[in-house]
Design a protein around this motif. Structure first.
Motif, PDB file in Angstrom:
ATOM      1  N   THR A  46     -46.021 -13.249 -40.505  1.00 15.55           N
ATOM      2  CA  THR A  46     -44.911 -13.624 -41.375  1.00 15.55           C
ATOM      3  C   THR A  46     -44.245 -12.390 -41.980  1.00 15.55           C
ATOM      4  O   THR A  46     -43.038 -12.364 -42.185  1.00 15.55           O
ATOM      5  CB  THR A  46     -45.410 -14.567 -42.486  1.00 15.55           C
ATOM      6  N   LEU A  49     -41.900 -11.128 -39.460  1.00 17.85           N
ATOM      7  CA  LEU A  49     -40.747 -12.022 -39.483  1.00 17.85           C
ATOM      8  C   LEU A  49     -39.838 -11.680 -40.649  1.00 17.85           C
ATOM      9  O   LEU A  49     -38.612 -11.590 -40.516  1.00 17.85           O
ATOM     10  CB  LEU A  49     -41.236 -13.470 -39.591  1.00 17.85           C
ATOM     11  N   TYR A  50     -40.445 -11.434 -41.810  1.00 23.60           N
ATOM     12  CA  TYR A  50     -39.682 -11.112 -43.007  1.00 23.60           C
ATOM     13  C   TYR A  50     -38.860  -9.852 -42.808  1.00 23.60           C
ATOM     14  O   TYR A  50     -37.675  -9.804 -43.147  1.00 23.60           O
ATOM     15  CB  TYR A  50     -40.626 -10.970 -44.206  1.00 23.60           C
ATOM     16  N   LEU A  53     -35.851 -10.679 -40.671  1.00 27.71           N
ATOM     17  CA  LEU A  53     -34.869 -11.481 -41.399  1.00 27.71           C
ATOM     18  C   LEU A  53     -34.179 -10.637 -42.463  1.00 27.71           C
ATOM     19  O   LEU A  53     -32.961 -10.707 -42.642  1.00 27.71           O
ATOM     20  CB  LEU A  53     -35.555 -12.694 -42.048  1.00 27.71           C
ATOM     21  N   PHE A  54     -34.973  -9.826 -43.146  1.00 25.94           N
ATOM     22  CA  PHE A  54     -34.430  -8.998 -44.207  1.00 25.94           C
ATOM     23  C   PHE A  54     -33.365  -8.047 -43.665  1.00 25.94           C
ATOM     24  O   PHE A  54     -32.290  -7.886 -44.244  1.00 25.94           O
ATOM     25  CB  PHE A  54     -35.577  -8.222 -44.861  1.00 25.94           C
TER      26      PHE A  54
END
Lengths: 337, 125, 836
Positions: A46, A49-50, A53-54
Motif C-alpha cells: 500500500t 501504491l501511495y 498516487l501521490f
C-alpha cells in the motif's frame, strides 16, 4: 492526564524532518503507528501504491493550478476556441478516463491480492469498550493462549485475524502491518497479517466506539519464529505464584477486592471473563490498552484513577484501597510475568 | 396521468442512459451481495460472474443504441452544435440530442468501469 | 427604502401588492427575497457556531493529553460540528441562495409556493436551534454525525433522539425546498427561455433538487427504523434478534455520499455564473457543464459503499464502489476543464470574486485528487477514519463549497442588498482564510498517514503527531480571523455607503436586472428571453423591463402573480397566483416542530396533539391559501397575451408538487423495502415461512378496501372532468365519501392482519419490518382519507367543482402513489414469504 506518561516511540519529530514539508510526504517518518513504517506485506504494497498516487496528485494539481494562473494572470488574453475545445476533450475527458481506468484496475487487483489469502495461524481478536482480547487458536479452533492489548506475531508467516466485537463497532488497525478492518456485531471479519520485519508496532481502534475511543490502543510485537514460539508457550502457561511477601499480599488484595470477577489470572481462583486476562500482565510493555508504560507507578495510578483516565471505562475505580494495598496489588500485578 | 411535458422526445431519451446504468448497478450490486451472503460456493460465484458479464454486455449495447439514435437525431454534428444557443424548437431539439449523446456516452463509460470487478474479482472475501 | 412617489400608478399598485409586511408582522413575510435572506443569515450563523465548535476541538488537540475539554464534551463537539455543517449550513445554504436568486435569474416574481419556502425556513430554524442548543445542556448527540448503531441504539440520554428527530425535521424542510426549486426551474421561467437557454445555475438546481429526492428519503427511512428501535425496542439493528447494524450504514451513506455532491454542485453552479462574467465571454462548453452536472448527480449514487470499505463487504462490492468513485471524477474533471477553457478563451479581468474562484479551484482540485486516492480500496483501508480523510473532506467541501460561496457572496451581494462589500477587506479575508486553511488542513494528510485516527479526544505524545496538530490549531485560528473579518464586513451598518451601480460586473443574466436598491417585485415586468445572456445580447432589454413594456407589468387585481411556462420551450401557459404574507407557515412549522421535539422527550401525547395542530394549520393553509377560485378565468398579461389564472391536473404547479413530493415519499418507502430484503439476505437461517401466518384474508381485505377506494377516487375524478351534467358535484361527493369509508376499512384490515397473527415486533426483525411496512401503508391511507374529506368539503363549499378540479386531480395522483405503496407492501410482506 496532564502528565506525559507515554514513552516516545521511534519517531522523534521534528528531528527526522526533511528539508521541506513536501518531502515529508514522501519520506514520512517511521513511527510506531505510521503507515510509512510498512513492516507488513500489505502495508508495504500500500505504501508503494501511495507513492504512485501521490506523484500523480502532485503533477495534476500543479498542472491545473498552473493553467488557472496562466489563464488569469500570466496571459489573460483571448485564446482560440478551437484550442479550448481540444483542451477540454483531451485534457478533461480522454486523459482522465484512461488514467482513472488504469487506477481502477490496479486498485481492484491489489484489493483481491490482500484479501482472502492463506494463513498458517488463527487468532481471534475481540474488540471491547475499550480494549482488545486476543485468543490464539489451534486447528480445531480451541483457545491455546489468551492475552489482551498486546499480541505477538512471527515474522514472515501469515496469521489470520478473526475480528469480532463484544459490544459496539470497533476497527482493528495496526498501520505498520496492514489496513484496518471493522469489528461488527454479528459478523466475523478476517484480516491476514504477514509481517516482514520484527519490531514493536502500535495500533489503535479506528472506528468511533464511545467516550474513550481515543484510548483504545494495542501493540503488535513481531518476533522471529523461535522467540514467537517461546512467547506463545509462555502465554499459554498458568501464572507464576507470587514470589515476594508484598506480592503475596497483593494477590490477597486482588482476590478480596473482587478483581477476579472480571479478570482471569489462570492458575488462581480469579477467572473473570469480562475484562482483560491478566495472567501474564507483566510480560506486556504497556497497560490500559497501550496507554501507559507498564511500571508500578502507572499501575497504581491506573487502579486509583481508572474512570478519570479512561472516561466510560467499565472497570470501577479502586480509590477505596489504601496506599499500601495499592502498592501490594501493583507488586502482584508486576510479578505476573 | 403521466406528466405529458416529459413525454416529449428530449428529456426521456436523456434519462435512458442513466436509467440503464442505474439498473445495471442495482442488479450487479444486489446479485453480488445476495450471492456472497447466502452461498459461499465458488461455482455459484462463477455462474454469477458469467451472468453479470452477459448482462453488462446487454446494457452496454442498449446504451450504445441510445447514444447512436441521439447522434443520428443530429446530436453531434458540428452544424447542429451551432444551433444549441438558438431560440427555436430546432435549437432546443439539437441541444437535447447533443446532451443525450454526452450523457449516454458517460453512462457507457460508467457501466464499463463499474463492471471491472466482474472481470477481475474471483472470490467473495 | 423604496420610494413610490415617482412611480406611475400601475407600478405603484404592483409595489403595494408585493410590499413587505411592516413591524412585527415582518415575520409573516413569505416572498423569496426575504425568506431567502433570512435563510442565508440563519445558515451563516450556524456556520459560525459550528466553526466555534471546531476551534474548541482544535484547542483540545493542540497538545497531546490535553484536558481543555472532557472526552464526553469533545465527542459532543465533533458530532455537532459535523451535523451542523452538513444539515444546518451546507444544504440550507444552497436552499437559501437558490430561494434568493433562482427567481431573479429566471425573471420570476417569486417561487411557485412562497409559503412552502417560509414553512421550510421556520422548520429549519426551529430544528436547528433545538439540535445546536442541546450542547448547552450537555445533552447533545455524541456519537458522530454518522450515528452508527449499536453504539447509538444502546446509548442512554437524549442525544441520539435529538439528532434523529431534530434532523429528520430539517430533512423534511430540505425536501420541501427541493420541490419548490425543481418546479421553479421547470415551470417558472420567463417566456422564451427554452431549456437550452437557461442559466447554468438553474441546471444545477434542477439536478440537485432531484438528487435530494433520491438521497434524503433513505435517511428519513433509516431515522424511522432507528427511532423505532430506540423508543419501542423494535430490533432493526440488533443482531441477536435478526437486525443488522450495517443496514443503517447503507441507508446513511446512500444519503451521505450524494449529500456531498448536493453540497458541492450548487456552489460549482455559482462559479459557472461568476467565471463567464469575469472572462467577459459566454461560458465555454455549456453542454459539457450540463453533462457534468447530470453525470455527477447520477454517478454519485453508485459510490456510497466507499464509506464502507472496511466493514468486510465482498471484494466485488468494494470493487463496484471503487470504480464508481473513480468514474465520478470524469464529469467533475470535465466541469473544471470547461471552466479553465472559459478562462483561456476569454479576456479575464481579475476582481475579488475571481480570487475566491482561484481559492476554490486550487483547494478543491487537491481534495478531488486525494478523493481519487481514497477511492482505491487498499489505500483507503489505511487512511479510512484517519486525519487523512479529515483533510480530504475539508479540501473538497471548503474548496468546493466554502470558497465558492464566499465568491458568490462578494459577487451577488450588490444584487441582494444593493450595496457592495469592501474589496480591500476582501483581499485580507481571502489571504487569511486561504493561508489559514492550508496551514490547518495540509498537515492533516500527514497526521493521518502517520496513523492518527479521527474522532479522538486526545492522543499520546511521541507518535509524531504533536507538532502537526499544533500547526493545525494555529491555522484554524488564522481561518477564524479571516471569517471574523468577513462577518464584520457583512454585518457592519452600510447605510452611508453608496448604492452599487446597476449590474456592476457587467454580467449577462437576469438577476442583474435588479435595481439598486432592489424592489420587492423582483422585476418591473417579466422579459421575453431569446439568448443565454439576455442582458448582453438583447440590447434594450433593461429599459423595456423597467418601463413595464414586457409581460405582467401590473397587479391590477391586487394579487401576487407570476408566469408559468412549459418545461421545454417556456411557452407561457398560466398566470399563477402565489401566496402573500401569512402566519400560517410559521404556525405550521411551530407545531410540526412541537411534534418532533416533544417526541424526543417521549412526551407522546403532547407530540400527538402538536401533530394534530400542525395538520390543522396545514389544512387551513391549503384551504385558504391554495387553489383559490379566481374572480375571472383569464388575464391579459401584456404584449397581447391572455392566460388562464387557474390550472388543474398536470398543467398546475400543485400537481407537480404532489408528483415530486410523492416521488420522495416512494424513495423513502423503497428504502424500507430494501431493508426487508436486506434482512432476508443476512438471515439465511430464519424460518421465513413463519411470516406466511399473516394469511391471505386480511391482506386481501385491505387490498379490496384501499384498492377500491383508489379506483373509486380515480373514477370520481374522471367523471367530474368529463361530465356535462349539472350537479355532478353531489355524485362526486358521494363517490368520494364511499371511497373514504372503503379506505378506512382497508386500513383496519391492514392492521388486523399482523395483530391477529400475533406478530410481535419486539421479538424479531421480520415481524418488526412487517409491522412497519403495513403501518407505513396504513398511515398513508389515513392521510389519503383526510385528503378525500378535504375534497368533499371542497365540493360543498364550491372550491372544487367541475370547472375547478385541481384538488381532486392532486388527490387522485396521491392515491396512485398510495396504491403502488400498498401493492409493493403486500407483494413483499404477503406474497414473497410464501415463495421464499
Amino acid at each position: 492526564m496532564a502528565e506525559k506518561d507515554w514513552q516516545p516511540g521511534e519517531c522523534p519529530l521534528p528531528g527526522c524532518l526533511p528539508a521541506t514539508f513536501w518531502l515529508l510526504f514522501l519520506s514520512g517518518c517511521a513511527g510506531e503507528q505510521s503507515t510509512y513504517t510498512a513492516a507488513g506485506v500489505e502495508a508495504a504494497s500500500t505504501l508503494t501504491l501511495y507513492y504512485w498516487l501521490f506523484a500523480c496528485v502532485i503533477v495534476v494539481w500543479l498542472l491545473l493550478a498552473g493553467i488557472f494562473v496562466y489563464a488569469t494572470r500570466v496571459r489573460p488574453k483571448i485564446h482560440s476556441e478551437k484550442g479550448a475545445s481540444i483542451f477540454v476533450i483531451v485534457g478533461g475527458i480522454v486523459l482522465p478516463t484512461l488514467a482513472l481506468t488504469v487506477i481502477a484496475i490496479v486498485g481492484i487487483i491489489l484489493m483481491t491480492q490482500h484479501r482472502g489469502q492463506e494463513a498458517v495461524r488463527d487468532i481471534r481478536v475481540t474488540g471491547e469498550q475499550y480494549w482488545w482480547r486476543f485468543e490464539y487458536l489451534d486447528h480445531e479452533g480451541k483457545v491455546i493462549a489468551e492475552t489482551a492489548n498486546e499480541f505477538a506475531l512471527p515474522v514472515a508467516e501469515a496469521s489470520r485475524m478473526h475480528l469480532i466485537t463484544a459490544d459496539v463497532i470497533h476497527s482493528f488497525w495496526v498501520p505498520a502491518l496492514a489496513g484496518k478492518v471493522d469489528m461488527i456485531p454479528g459478523r466475523i471479519n478476517e484480516l491476514v497479517l504477514e509481517p516482514i520485519r520484527t519490531g514493536r508496532y502500535r495500533g489503535q481502534c479506528a472506528e468511533f466506539c464511545g467516550a474513550s475511543h481515543a484510548l483504545m490502543g494495542l501493540v503488535a510485537k513481531v518476533k522471529n519464529s523461535e522467540d514467537f514460539q517461546r512467547w506463545l508457550s509462555a502465554q499459554a502457561d498458568d501464572a507464576r505464584p507470587p514470589a515476594t511477601p508484598l506480592s503475596v499480599r497483593g494477590q490477597q488484595v486482588f482476590l478480596q477486592s473482587g478483581c477476579g470477577a472480571c479478570h482471569a489470572v489462570r492458575g488462581t481462583p480469579a477467572n473473570g471473563r469480562l475484562g482483560p486476562d491478566l495472567t501474564h500482565l507483566a510480560s506486556r510493555d504497556r497497560i490500559a490498552a497501550a496507554t501507559f508504560a507498564n511500571d508500578q507507578d502507572k499501575i497504581r495510578r491506573w487502579l486509583a484513577h481508572t474512570g478519570q483516565i479512561k472516561p466510560g471505562v467499565q472497570m470501577p475505580t479502586f480509590d477505596m484501597l489504601s496506599d499500601t494495598e495499592l502498592a501490594a496489588l501493583a507488586a502482584y500485578l508486576g510479578d505476573l510475568q | 396521468m403521466m406528466p405529458v411535458n416529459l413525454m416529449e422526445y428530449g428529456l426521456w431519451r436523456l434519462l435512458a442512459g442513466p436509467a440503464l446504468a442505474a439498473l445495471h448497478f442495482v442488479v450487479s450490486y444486489g446479485a453480488t451481495g445476495i450471492f456472497c451472503e447466502r452461498s459461499d460456493n465458488a461455482d455459484a460465484l462463477l455462474t454469477l460472474r458469467y451472468g453479470l458479464g452477459a448482462f453488462t454486455l446487454v446494457i452496454l449495447a442498449l446504451i450504445a443504441l441510445v447514444t447512436l439514435l441521439a447522434w443520428q437525431q443530429g446530436g453531434f454534428l458540428q452544424k447542429a452544435q451551432d444551433r444549441h444557443t438558438e431560440d427555436s424548437a430546432e435549437g432546443r431539439h439539437a441541444f437535447l440530442a447533443h446532451i443525450t449523446v454526452l450523457i449516454s456516452a458517460l453512462s457507457f463509460v460508467g457501466v464499463a468501469m463499474i463492471s471491472l470487478p466482474i472481470l477481475l474479482v474471483g472470490s467473495c472475501s | 427604502m423604496t420610494d413610490a412617489s415617482n412611480l406611475d400608478p400601475e407600478a405603484r399598485q404592483l409595489l403595494k401588492v408585493w410590499s413587505r409586511p411592516k413591524g412585527w408582522r415582518a415575520i409573516s413575510a413569505v416572498n423569496n427575497s426575504e425568506v431567502g435572506r433570512w435563510y442565508a443569515a440563519a445558515a451563516f450563523i450556524f456556520l459560525l457556531f459550528a466553526g466555534v465548535l471546531a476551534l474548541l476541538m482544535r484547542i483540545q488537540l493542540a497538545v497531546p493529553e490535553n484536558d481543555f475539554v472532557s472526552a464526553d464534551t469533545y465527542n459532543q463537539l465533533f458530532t455537532l460540528h459535523g451535523s451542523i455543517m452538513m444539515f444546518l449550513f451546507a444544504v440550507p445554504m444552497f436552499e437559501a441562495i437558490s430561494i434568493m436568486l433562482l427567481p431573479e435569474m429566471l425573471g420570476a416574481r417569486d417561487l411557485p409556493f412562497p409559503r412552502l419556502s417560509a414553512y421550510g425556513f421556520w422548520c429549519f430554524v426551529i430544528g436547528g436551534v433545538f439540535v445546536s442548543g442541546s450542547i448547552f445542556f450537555d445533552v447533545a448527540p455524541r456519537s458522530g454525525w454518522f450515528m452508527y448503531p449499536p453504539l447509538t441504539t444502546q446509548q442512554s440520554g437524549l442525544g441520539a433522539d435529538i439528532w434523529l428527530l431534530g434532523l429528520s425535521f430539517i430533512e423534511i424542510a430540505s425536501i420541501a425546498a427541493a420541490v419548490e426549486l425543481i418546479i421553479g426551474v421547470l415551470k417558472c421561467r420567463p417566456p422564451g427561455m427554452r431549456i437550452n437557454l437557461i442559466p447554468l445555475y438553474a441546471w444545477y438546481v434542477l439536478v440537485v433538487g432531484v438528487m435530494i429526492l433520491f438521497a434524503f428519503p433513505p435517511l428519513i427511512a433509516g431515522d424511522l427504523l432507528f427511532e423505532m428501535e430506540r423508543a419501542f425496542d423494535w430490533p432493526f439493528f440488533d443482531v441477536s434478534r435478526g437486525g443488522d447494524p450495517l443496514l443503517w450504514q447503507h441507508l446513511f451513506w446512500i444519503f451521505g455520499h450524494p449529500e456531498v455532491y448536493i453540497i458541492f454542485l450548487p456552489t460549482i453552479a455559482i462559479l459557472a455564473m461568476v467565471i463567464p462574467t469575469f472572462a467577459q465571454r459566454e461560458i465555454f462548453g455549456y453542454n459539457w457543464i450540463v453533462l457534468s452536472a447530470i453525470g455527477t448527480g447520477f454517478l454519485s449514487f453508485a459510490l456510497w459503499v466507499h464509506h464502507m470499505f472496511t466493514v468486510g463487504l465482498p471484494a466485488a462490492s468494494q470493487g463496484y464502489a471503487s470504480a464508481a468513485s473513480l468514474a465520478v471524477a470524469i464529469p467533475t474533471g470535465i466541469q473544471l476543464f470547461a471552466f479553465l477553457a472559459t478562462l483561456l478563451a476569454g479576456k479575464v479581468i481579475l476582481r475579488l470574486p475571481m480570487l475566491f474562484v482561484f481559492g476554490s479551484v486550487a483547494i478543491f482540485v487537491l481534495g478531488g485528487l486525494t478523493g481519487i486516492m481514497v477511492a482505491v480500496a487498499p489505500f483507503d483501508w489505511q487512511v479510512h477514519d484517519t486525519y487523512f480523510v479529515v483533510a480530504h473532506l475539508h479540501y473538497t467541501i471548503i474548496g468546493g463549497m466554502g470558497f465558492s460561496v464566499i465568491a458568490g457572496i462578494y459577487y451577488f451581494y450588490p444584487a441582494i442588498t444593493g450595496r457592495a462589500l469592501n474589496e480591500r477587506w476582501g483581499l485580507w479575508v481571502f489571504w487569511l482564510i486561504f493561508i489559514g486553511f492550508n496551514i490547518t488542513f495540509l498537515p492533516m494528510h500527514l497526521t493521518g498517514l502517520l496513523g492518527m485516527p479521527r474522532r479522538v479526544f486526545t492522543y499520546l505524545p511521541g507518535l509524531g503527531w504533536d507538532w502537526l496538530n499544533m500547526l493545525s490549531t494555529v491555522g484554524a485560528f488564522v481561518i477564524a480571523a479571516g471569517m471574523a473579518l468577513f462577518t464584520l464586513d457583512l454585518i457592519r451598518p452600510k447605510s452611508r455607503h453608496p448604492w452599487s451601480p446597476r449590474n456592476p460586473w457587467n454580467a449577462g443574466t437576469l438577476e442583474w436586472l435588479t435595481e439598486m436598491p432592489g424592489k420587492p417585485w423582483g422585476v418591473r415586468s417579466i422579459p421575453a428571453v431569446t439568448t443565454r445572456y439576455p442582458l448582453l445580447s438583447q440590447p434594450d432589454l433593461m429599459e423595456r423591463v423597467d418601463s413595464g413594456q414586457e409581460y405582467l407589468p401590473d397587479a391590477s387585481e391586487g394579487k401576487r402573480e407570476t408566469l408559468i411556462t412549459t418545461v421545454l420551450d417556456a411557452r407561457p401557459v398560466q398566470c399563477m397566483r402565489v401566496g402573500g404574507p401569512s402566519f400560517l407557515s410559521l404556525w405550521a412549522a411551530v407545531f410540526t416542530g412541537g411534534f418532533f421535539i416533544f417526541a424526543t422527550f417521549s412526551w407522546y401525547w403532547t407530540a400527538f396533539a402538536s401533530g394534530l395542530l400542525a395538520l390543522a394549520s396545514i389544512l387551513t393553509w391549503l384551504w385558504r391559501g391554495t387553489g383559490q377560485i379566481p374572480e375571472k378565468e383569464r388575464k391579459d398579461v401584456g404584449k397581447g397575451l391572455v392566460l388562464p389564472i387557474y390550472a388543474s391536473g398536470h398543467h398546475s404547479c400543485g400537481w407537480w408538487a404532489m408528483f415530486i413530493t410523492m416521488f420522495a415519499d416512494i424513495t423513502a418507502f423503497l428504502s424500507l423495502i430494501f431493508g426487508f430484503f436486506f434482512y432476508w439476505t443476512v438471515n439465511a437461517d430464519y424460518p421465513f415461512a413463519n411470516l406466511a401466518s399473516l394469511g391471505l384474508i386480511w391482506p386481501g381485505l385491505a387490498l379490496a378496501g384501499i384498492g377500491g377506494a383508489w379506483l373509486l377516487t380515480w373514477h370520481a375524478r374522471h367523471a367530474l372532468d368529463t361530465t356535462r351534467a349539472a350537479g355532478q358535484e353531489t355524485a362526486t361527493a358521494l363517490q368520494i365519501g364511499i371511497a373514504a369509508g372503503l379506505a378506512l376499512f382497508g386500513v383496519w384490515a391492514l392492521i388486523m392482519g399482523p395483530a391477529k397473527a400475533g406478530f410481535d415486533p419486539v421479538a424479531h426483525v421480520f415481524p418488526a419490518i412487517t409491522w412497519l411496512l403495513l403501518g407505513w401503508t396504513a398511515l398513508h391511507a389515513l392521510v389519503g382519507v383526510i385528503m378525500l374529506l378535504f375534497c368533499i368539503a371542497g365540493l360543498f363549499s364550491g372550491r372544487l367543482s367541475k370547472h375547478f378540479t385541481a384538488d381532486l386531480h392532486n388527490v387522485t395522483l396521491y392515491w396512485h402513489f398510495l396504491f403502488f405503496t400498498l401493492l409493493v407492501t403486500l407483494l413483499t410482506c404477503v406474497v414473497f414469504p410464501r415463495l421464499a
